[in-house]
Design a protein around this motif. Structure first.
Motif, PDB file in Angstrom:
ATOM      1  N   UNK A  44       5.494   6.548   1.045  1.00 33.93           N
ATOM      2  CA  UNK A  44       6.098   5.387   1.698  1.00 33.93           C
ATOM      3  C   UNK A  44       5.322   4.133   1.300  1.00 33.93           C
ATOM      4  N   UNK A  45       6.036   3.011   1.240  1.00 33.71           N
ATOM      5  CA  UNK A  45       5.412   1.736   0.919  1.00 33.71           C
ATOM      6  C   UNK A  45       5.279   0.922   2.198  1.00 33.71           C
ATOM      7  N   UNK A  65       0.845  -1.194   0.000  1.00 34.27           N
ATOM      8  CA  UNK A  65       0.000   0.000   0.000  1.00 34.27           C
ATOM      9  C   UNK A  65       0.877   1.238   0.000  1.00 34.27           C
ATOM     10  N   UNK A  66       0.576   2.183  -0.901  1.00 38.15           N
ATOM     11  CA  UNK A  66       1.305   3.444  -0.991  1.00 38.15           C
ATOM     12  C   UNK A  66       0.629   4.465  -0.082  1.00 38.15           C
ATOM     13  N   UNK A  67       1.403   5.052   0.821  1.00 37.23           N
ATOM     14  CA  UNK A  67       0.904   6.063   1.749  1.00 37.23           C
ATOM     15  C   UNK A  67       1.596   7.384   1.444  1.00 37.23           C
ATOM     16  N   UNK A  70      -0.114   0.717  -8.610  1.00 36.94           N
ATOM     17  CA  UNK A  70       1.197   1.350  -8.480  1.00 36.94           C
ATOM     18  C   UNK A  70       2.018   0.705  -7.377  1.00 36.94           C
ATOM     19  N   UNK A  71       1.366   0.248  -6.309  1.00 33.18           N
ATOM     20  CA  UNK A  71       2.084  -0.332  -5.180  1.00 33.18           C
ATOM     21  C   UNK A  71       2.723  -1.665  -5.532  1.00 33.18           C
ATOM     22  N   UNK A  87      10.897   3.401   1.104  1.00 35.10           N
ATOM     23  CA  UNK A  87      10.410   4.634   0.488  1.00 35.10           C
ATOM     24  C   UNK A  87       9.944   4.324  -0.928  1.00 35.10           C
ATOM     25  N   UNK A  88       8.760   4.815  -1.284  1.00 33.68           N
ATOM     26  CA  UNK A  88       8.213   4.581  -2.614  1.00 33.68           C
ATOM     27  C   UNK A  88       8.534   5.733  -3.559  1.00 33.68           C
ATOM     28  N   UNK A  89       8.417   6.951  -3.078  1.00 35.36           N
ATOM     29  CA  UNK A  89       8.685   8.145  -3.892  1.00 35.36           C
ATOM     30  C   UNK A  89       9.454   9.128  -3.019  1.00 35.36           C
TER      31      UNK A  89
END
Length: 708
Positions: free
Chosen positions: A555-556, A461-463, A506-507, A582-584
């Motif tokens: 954040x992932x 899940x992308x937060x 995306x996640x 970290x996602x982005x």
């Protein structure tokens, strides 16, 4: 082989159900257009309709959408999309409430509107249910009668069963392919029968019912996977069974599966659309039993006829074989010590692919024989109509519709045989050429849902997080997708929050695989209100509603459903989560990394200047938008359905008062049936194809009266 017979009531239910689905599709998309496709949305739709110096007809050929005509009406691309959605809602609302509006011209417009939106929808509109709606909409144009341009036209036509067969074939392709791809994908969870132990918590937007289903014991979860295989792979073979009771059994199996999915997941209008397709398995007599007005009385003569005995034996043999092969293929065995039912896959991947290669083309042959039988029965009914003119007119319609249905069947073989490439290669090259010619119009498509089970090690899940100083970060919570572990899963169907869905995709990979994510970060840093409404309709719930954040990052996490034993003294959380990575990266406006990503994917363009909306149509669209802005998608859709239900109830009460007695006791339906070209009681006797002439004779008499 027995024909479908008359399908007046199932056809009416199919068209009304499809109209209700169109309301959900257009209404759900309408509330999201500014944030997704607006001038300063995530993926502005104007990017898809750039002027290239081509003529209008060349543009329509390359990208068939009515939005090319928007500038001639003084509308930009976003406003053109809003206009198409509003017109689609009005037309679908009329078709849902009014029988006369269930016309082939109305459904042709509805499909044209949705195809126009699909052409510019980009990644947010590329879902299988969007393609399924477009294909169903095309079939509805053939199924629906022509009433608006021909007053007093008969509701019954000899070729109805032929066009309605196309709906049944689409349902077969959808369900059979969805079951087959689960095994051809070699996903270990599907082969190990453990897929549902992950599915409920890893699907895009679970419901509270998904949390409850996740707590079921392992043996029941594995048995549920077995039932899914049976319903999706074995039961669809009964769609073309010669016995109506077998087709009815298949119908209720499909409806049961879709209802269970609705209870445990938010899949917008997809499950409702599948149930609408399943109506093609019904006949006039069975729907009449639902309404309390059976059209055929069964005699209890003894001894039973030889035909009824053979039919009963065939039906029982089918159920017996279905049970036998289920037990054999999945090694079903009751464990008396543990008091549970053990199951496992008892065949190999090679054995399954060999079976699939063996049955694919024979299944096509069975479907061809079924369609041919319907065409021959319809031709016989045309011949039974009295009056030379009406016989010729019915035969002409039959020839056109039979040719169209046969052509659609042939073209659909290309995407259907994608499940087995060897069978696909054996198709006649001309069929591949025909498919290539119509592919851009989404007339036929390939399907295969839940091919692989994602999130086996936890739901990714992308937060999103925002900050003013780069040190203190605040999470940005979405309305529908999981975020706050103490917040219950949402119930949003038939609305589809398309940004939430794409965040789920995306996640599953790095952010570079979802170029639109950089545009989302940019719009949130800019504080664009239309994009913020995709996150929170009530802007006061958005943590940065007063001032946009200076920094933004993502954040992932991995999420898991909690178990009942994890409840504490306070409110029990629905989720537990763990930070992964970290996602982005943290960026701000003007950050070189963000600018580079935007330029790399062609998302860094300045919106054109907005002209004053002096024309009536743009002002009207702006007024409607302001009225709808405070409402969320589910609220808007259920309000429309409530209005439709209220209007239908008032109309039924008015009709009851006008007749002065319950409809089942007066002779109105019988008389109206004869005026529409089908006898009220005898017309349904053609249900099994044995007395098709009874349903055709009244139309001949009606035709002679009109001719005189």
């Amino acid at each position: 082989m027995v024909a479908m017979g008359e399908v007046l009531r199932p056809r009416a239910m199919f068209l009304a159900g499809l109209a209700a689905v169109y309301i959900a599709a257009f209404g759900s998309l309408y509330v999201q257009i500014p944030g997704l496709y607006g001038r300063e949305g995530i993926l502005p739709a104007r990017r898809m309709l750039r002027l290239s110096g081509k003529g209008l007809w060349e543009q329509l050929r390359d990208s068939p959408t009515l939005l090319w005509f928007g500038p001639r009406l003084g509308l930009d691309t976003e406003q053109g999309m809003e206009l198409l959605c509003l017109l689609g809602i009005l037309a679908a609302f009329g078709a849902l409430l009014c029988d006369a509006m269930r016309d082939c011209l109305v459904f042709a417009l509805l499909r044209m509107f949705y195809l126009s939106l699909y052409q510019v929808g980009q990644v947010f509109l590329y879902f299988q249910w969007d393609s399924l709606l477009l294909e169903t909409g095309f079939l509805a144009v053939l199924v629906a009668p022509l009433r608006l341009l021909r007053s007093g036209s008969s509701a019954w036509r000899p070729h109805d069963a032929v066009t309605f067969w196309g709906v049944r074939w689409l349902l077969f392709r959808l369900m059979f392919a969805s079951g087959v791809v689960k095994l051809t994908s070699r996903c270990p969870t599907w082969w190990g029968l453990t897929a549902l132990t992950y599915h409920y918590e890893t699907q895009c937007i679970p419901t509270p019912g998904a949390w409850l289903a996740h707590q079921l014991p392992m043996w029941f979860q594995k048995l549920s996977v077995v039932a899914t295989y049976v319903i999706e792979v074995a039961v669809p073979l009964l769609f073309f069974a010669p016995l109506r009771r077998l087709r009815l059994f298949a119908f209720y199996c499909q409806v049961l599966l879709q209802i269970l999915i609705i209870l445990t997941g938010n899949y917008n209008f997809f499950n409702a659309l599948t149930i609408v397709l399943a109506l093609s398995l019904l006949d006039e007599e069975h729907v009449g039993c639902w309404l309390g007005r059976p059209r055929k009385r069964h005699s209890s003569a003894w001894p039973p006829s030889l035909g009824s005995v053979l039919a009963t034996l065939l039906e029982l043999s089918t159920y017996g074989l279905l049970l036998y092969w289920t037990v054999r293929c999945f090694s079903l065995e009751f464990n008396w010590d543990k008091k549970l039912l053990d199951s496992k896959v008892a065949f190999t991947y090679h054995e399954f692919t060999t079976w699939l290669r063996t049955v694919t083309l024979p299944l096509v042959g069975v479907a061809f024989l079924s369609l041919s039988w319907e065409i021959l029965v319809a031709m016989y009914r045309c011949a039974c109509i009295r009056g030379c003119f009406w016989k010729f007119w019915a035969t002409l319609q039959w020839a056109i519709m039979a040719t169209a249905t046969m052509g659609l069947f042939a073209v659909s073989l290309v995407p259907f045989t994608y499940i087995d490439h060897e069978s696909n290669g054996k198709l006649w090259p001309g069929i591949h050429q025909m498919f290539g010619a119509v592919e851009r119009f989404q007339v036929v498509n390939s399907y295969g849902l839940f091919r692989r089970m994602t999130g086996v090690g936890g739901r990714p899940e992308v937060i999103l997080e925002g900050s003013y100083d780069g040190h203190s970060w605040t999470e940005i919570e979405f309305m529908y997708k999981p975020g706050n572990v103490s917040k219950a899963p949402a119930v949003v169907a038939p609305h589809q929050p398309r940004l939430d869905w794409q965040l789920w995709f995306a996640a599953l990979g790095p952010h570079q695989g979802s170029p639109w994510f950089s545009a989302l970060v940019l719009r949130l840093l800019q504080g664009q209100p239309d994009v913020i409404r995709l996150v929170q309709t009530d802007e006061s719930q958005y943590p940065f509603h007063a001032r946009p954040p200076t920094f933004l990052r993502a954040q992932l996490y991995k999420y898991w459903f909690t178990s009942p034993s994890e409840a504490s003294s306070g409110p029990a959380p629905w989720w537990r989560r763990q930070h992964v990575q970290e996602f982005f990266p943290s960026v701000s406006l003007g950050d070189p990394r963000l600018e580079s990503l935007l330029s790399q994917h062609g998302l860094k363009d300045k919106p054109p200047l907005r002209h004053r909306a002096d024309a009536v149509l743009p002002r009207f669209l702006s007024s409607v938008r302001r009225l709808c802005q405070p409402f969320s998608g589910p609220t808007l859709l259920w309000s429309l359905y409530l209005v439709a239900a209220t209007a239908g109830l008032l109309r039924a009460l008015a009709r009851r008062a006008r007749w002065g007695s319950p409809p089942a006791r007066h002779k109105g339906p019988r008389e109206r049936g004869e005026r529409n070209g089908v006898r009220g009681t005898e017309g349904a006797r053609g249900t099994e194809g044995s007395r098709g002439t009874d349903g055709a004779r009244p139309e001949g008499r009606h035709g002679n009266k009109r001719k005189k």
